[in-house]
Design an enzyme around this catalytic site. Structure first.
Site, short mmCIF file in Angstrom:
data_model
loop_
_atom_site.label_atom_id
_atom_site.label_comp_id
_atom_site.label_asym_id
_atom_site.label_seq_id
_atom_site.Cartn_x
_atom_site.Cartn_y
_atom_site.Cartn_z
NE ARG A 1 -3.05 -3.04 0.32
CZ ARG A 1 -3.66 -3.70 -0.67
NH1 ARG A 1 -3.69 -3.22 -1.89
NH2 ARG A 1 -4.20 -4.86 -0.43
CG ASN B 1 0.63 -8.61 5.54
OD1 ASN B 1 -0.13 -8.99 6.44
ND2 ASN B 1 0.22 -7.82 4.57
CD GLU C 1 -6.04 -8.76 5.51
OE1 GLU C 1 -4.89 -8.30 5.53
OE2 GLU C 1 -7.02 -8.13 5.06
NE ARG D 1 -2.00 -3.99 12.32
CZ ARG D 1 -2.52 -4.27 11.15
NH1 ARG D 1 -2.53 -5.50 10.68
NH2 ARG D 1 -3.07 -3.32 10.42
NE ARG E 1 -12.77 -7.09 7.02
CZ ARG E 1 -12.05 -6.65 6.01
NH1 ARG E 1 -12.32 -7.06 4.78
NH2 ARG E 1 -11.07 -5.79 6.18
CE LYS F 1 -6.17 -2.19 9.62
NZ LYS F 1 -6.35 -2.76 8.26
CG ASP G 1 -8.86 -2.44 5.67
OD1 ASP G 1 -8.06 -1.80 6.36
OD2 ASP G 1 -8.51 -3.24 4.78
CD GLU H 1 -3.10 -0.40 12.18
OE1 GLU H 1 -2.99 -1.22 13.12
OE2 GLU H 1 -3.03 -0.73 10.98
CD GLU I 1 -5.33 -0.64 1.65
OE1 GLU I 1 -4.86 -0.43 2.78
OE2 GLU I 1 -5.74 -1.76 1.29
CG HIS J 1 -14.00 -3.04 1.47
ND1 HIS J 1 -13.36 -3.49 0.34
CD2 HIS J 1 -13.19 -3.37 2.51
CE1 HIS J 1 -12.23 -4.06 0.68
NE2 HIS J 1 -12.08 -3.99 2.00
CD1 TRP K 1 -11.20 -9.81 1.91
CD2 TRP K 1 -9.89 -11.18 0.72
NE1 TRP K 1 -10.09 -10.11 2.68
CE2 TRP K 1 -9.27 -10.95 1.98
CE3 TRP K 1 -9.24 -12.01 -0.21
CZ2 TRP K 1 -8.04 -11.52 2.32
CZ3 TRP K 1 -8.02 -12.58 0.14
CH2 TRP K 1 -7.43 -12.34 1.40
C1 BDP Z 1 -5.58 -3.79 4.55
C2 BDP Z 1 -4.61 -3.87 3.44
C3 BDP Z 1 -3.64 -5.00 3.57
C4 BDP Z 1 -3.05 -4.99 4.95
C5 BDP Z 1 -4.15 -5.08 5.96
C6 BDP Z 1 -3.69 -4.95 7.40
O1 BDP Z 1 -5.33 -4.00 2.23
O2 BDP Z 1 -2.67 -4.85 2.58
O3 BDP Z 1 -2.14 -6.01 5.12
O4 BDP Z 1 -5.06 -4.03 5.79
O5 BDP Z 1 -3.92 -3.89 7.97
O6 BDP Z 1 -6.01 -2.46 4.60
O7 BDP Z 1 -3.13 -5.87 7.96
#
Ligand code: BDP
Length: 720
Positions: free
Chosen positions: A184, A226, A307, A340, A352, A376, A381, A403, A409, A537, A559
């Site tokens: 991102r 990640n 994820e 997190r 979700r 978050k 998201d 966060e 993004e 989204h 998704w």
């Molecule tokens: C999403 C993103 C992804 C991130 C994920 C995260 O699309 O790339 O890895 O959040 O926060 O917004 O872990």
């Protein structure tokens, strides 16, 4: 003739060298262009007296001298003796001659005081400006504050400033991979050049630290959530240590992301079960090694069981088991774990929206003292607009850390001008009513509502190796705003914009007023042309670039954009009331009450919580369909207004950035039209209602928009 040509080329090259390429961010220190003010400043600043010689004081000295040199266009001498009009910087314990009436206990570890004083110790009363603090870092923060006063043309007479950060951990999260791709990231590749570290110290690392210290950021997570376990190996720790050494004088601690399966991947163990003694031992030893390299290492940020990332649940353990194991390993060194809450499982069939709360609320009270749960701002998201996350106010025994996502993004990436302070403020100022009226998210994250001894806020960085750091010149404003709000969440978006524009461009009133107007309106404008009325989204899958509300074929239900908007022949929106997923029950009834009722739910959250019939009559008197059209069209009109307003700024700022922003606003307007047309044509297949009269017809068919492809769109996971 040839001479003239080469002189011309020389001049051109020289002007190119000094062109405004945005690298200097808000720390430009160009000569004050108001002659009266310049004279006043020169009169009030005759010398600089510096007490102390630590690396942080040396950094403060360099910054102050370089800043004054540039702003006053004269060398301000450094002196040993305090004279009339000296600026004196010192730490409380440094043996400064007089007490200056500052209550140092209130300043804590990082606060500072700036005071105009009459110093009478040597017979004559001398006017001085004292920048003081309990710590060297406080002094450095004070110096940056003082330079900001000059850069924004404030008076420096009768100063009596006390400034103390409200939140302790003010951190940038870099989603940077070891191969320098940035998850991102839209501003080039990672600024961390792992290959040339530890021996090559790029000037950028120093300027990064300066910029962060200037706005009070005191932590940096260097790696992607990640995570790659390799960063925990000695080869990389040596490199991490080199960065930590650069950042240390600027008060910035380094943190790393910990891959939960590291004991298996780089440790040769058979399991990463957090209750397994060997695993615990492995992490303890790993942490010992890290602290040998980086004695003030901050700790770990962890994304687990989300994820596809490994985590304690792979071993039937809870998030608390996982977090506590790491917390125990770093505790002897004063380290922390930021765990997190961004978890949602493929197998869980529930909405979700609800999953993080369902997962974490029962664990309240089970975490070690040095664990913060990083939540978050919203439940899904980082969307253009989200209601605040229901975990805020729901875990009183656990410090919750905010966060935010600075990188855009879902906000038009690096081609849209979107000033994020209003988005941050909307969440920070939201009232959770957890302990009655006034239980704002701000008070939860600064720890004051529940008396926590640690508090934190993180922003996912928008920084890359592009010359201007953030791609879009206005991306810098979001980095700046995040830092300023992390320091003081009471600051207004308008004030932050004002400061930023003046330091980054010019103090010219026409420019400041015009650009501030654009900035303050920009977030709502983007919401209107992308996701009005609480849509969320519906961006392109994977790269999250552009509209793709029609996508319905991605492996996991949540998704797919269709999961979120739920458009059908009756209406549109996600019913999260008790007749639907009942996500609203995760809020206190004072919050959920009005949101649950279609009649009282604010328009901006409508489709977050309700499935609303196409012909429902809105507050405006329009049908829902009519309102949706109205919002999308007004979003595009406002994007055009942004362009027109910017065009009026020509001549008030440098040519280079003027042109860059102008071109980007053209892209933004084009993409706003694309968003509007694609979304309305698609939703129209359900509403079966015509576009209201007088609206310009979409330039293409729905099939055209569906057929668009963006193979190498940036910031898509590990794509380089
Ligand atoms: C999403 C993103 C992804 C991130 C994920 C995260 O699309 O790339 O890895 O959040 O926060 O917004 O872990």
């Amino acid at each position: 003739m040839r001479k003239i040509v080469s002189l011309f080329i020389l001049l051109m090259t020289a002007s190119r060298l000094f062109a405004e390429d945005g690298y200097r961010l808000w720390l430009r220190y160009d000569k004050i262009d108001n002659s009266i003010l310049l004279q006043q400043y020169r009169n009030n600043i005759s010398s600089v007296v510096i007490n102390g010689s630590s690396p942080t004081i040396i950094a403060a000295r360099q910054e102050l001298l370089a800043g004054l040199d540039g702003l006053l266009a004269k060398k301000v001498p450094e002196a040993k003796e305090i004279k009339n009009n000296s600026i004196v910087i010192f730490k409380k314990t440094s043996g400064f001659p007089e007490t200056i009436g500052v209550d140092y206990t209130a300043l804590g570890e990082e606060g500072f005081a700036i005071s105009t004083l009459k110093l009478s110790s040597k017979g004559n009363a001398e006017d001085i400006i004292a920048i003081s603090a309990n710590t060297d870092m406080g002094v450095l923060y004070g110096v940056f504050y003082f330079l900001r006063l000059l850069q924004t043309h404030q008076s420096i007479q009768h100063l009596s400033v006390i400034s103390v950060p409200k939140i302790q951990l003010r951190i940038l999260d870099h989603w940077d991979n070891l191969n320098r791709s940035v998850e991102r990231g839209y501003a080039g590749i990672s600024i961390w050049n792992w290959h040339t570290l530890p021996d090559y110290i790029d000037q950028r690392y120093i300027d990064y630290a300066r910029a962060n210290a200037s706005i009070g950021i005191n932590g940096s997570v260097l790696t992607n959530v990640n995570a790659n376990a390799l960063v925990l190996t000695k080869t990389f720790l040596e490199k991490v240590a080199a960065l930590a050494n650069v950042f240390r004088p600027y008060g910035i601690k380094v943190y790393l992301t910990a891959r939960f399966s590291a004991p298996v991947e780089i440790g040769g163990l058979k399991t990463a079960d957090p209750l397994n003694a060997e695993v615990q031992q492995w992490w303890k030893k790993k942490v010992d090694t890290i602290y040998q390299y980086i004695p003030d290492f901050g700790g770990f940020l962890v994304k687990a069981n989300s994820e596809g990332q490994p985590g304690p649940q792979n071993y039937q353990r809870t998030h608390a088991d996982g977090a506590n194991m790491l917390a125990d390993a770093v505790a002897p060194y004063g380290g922390i774990v930021m765990w997190r809450a961004f978890v949602y499982s493929n197998e869980t069939p529930t909405d979700r929206f609800k999953q993080a709360y369902d997962e974490f609320k029962p664990l309240d009270g089970q975490f070690r003292k040095n664990v913060l749960i990083q939540v978050k701002n919203g439940p899904i998201d980082f969307q253009p607009r989200e209601p605040f996350h229901p975990l805020f106010g729901s875990m009183p025994q656990t410090p919750l850390m905010m966060e935010f996502q600075i990188t855009q993004e879902y906000l038009g990436q690096a081609t849209h001008l979107v000033y994020e302070a209003p988005l941050f403020k909307e969440c920070i100022d939201a009232d959770t009513y957890a302990k009655g009226k006034g239980s704002t998210v701000a008070k939860i994250i600064d720890g004051s509502l529940d008396n926590h001894s640690i508090s934190g806020i993180a922003g996912v960085a928008n920084i890359g190796n592009e010359r201007n750091w953030t791609g879009h010149p206005f991306g810098q404003a979001n980095w700046y705003a995040f830092g300023r709000l992390a320091w003081d969440h009471d600051l207004a978006s308008a004030q932050i914009a004002d400061e930023w524009i003046k330091q980054t461009f010019t103090n010219n009133k026409t420019f400041v007023d015009g650009v501030k107007e654009i900035m303050l309106a920009s977030r709502q404008i983007m919401v209107n042309y992308m996701t009005p009325l609480g849509l969320h989204h519906i961006m392109g899958t994977g790269n999250h670039y552009g509209p793709a509300p029609w996508v319905n074929n991605v492996g996991r239900a949540d998704w797919n954009p269709v999961y979120y908007h739920r458009a059908d022949s009756i209406g549109i929106g996600f019913d999260r009331t008790s007749s639907g997923s009942n996500a609203l029950s995760q809020y206190t009834s004072t919050v959920s009450g009005p949101w649950s009722n279609l009649k009282t739910c604010p328009d901006e959250y409508l489709l977050w919580f309700h499935h609303v019939p196409w012909n429902y009559t809105m507050r405006s008197g329009r049908t829902l369909w009519g309102e949706l059209c109205y919002q999308y069209y007004s979003g595009v009109d406002s994007a055009k207004w942004m362009q027109q307003t910017w065009n009026k700024m020509e001549g008030w700022t440098d040519e280079e950035r003027f042109r860059q922003v102008k071109m980007l606003l053209t892209i933004q307007e084009k993409e706003a039209v694309w968003w509007r047309n694609a979304c309305l044509l698609y939703f129209q297949t359900f509403s079966k209602m015509p576009l209201p009269d007088g609206y310009e017809k979409p330039g293409h068919t729905l099939e055209y928009y569906k057929g668009l492809r963006f193979p190498f769109a940036p910031g898509n996971g590990g794509n380089l």
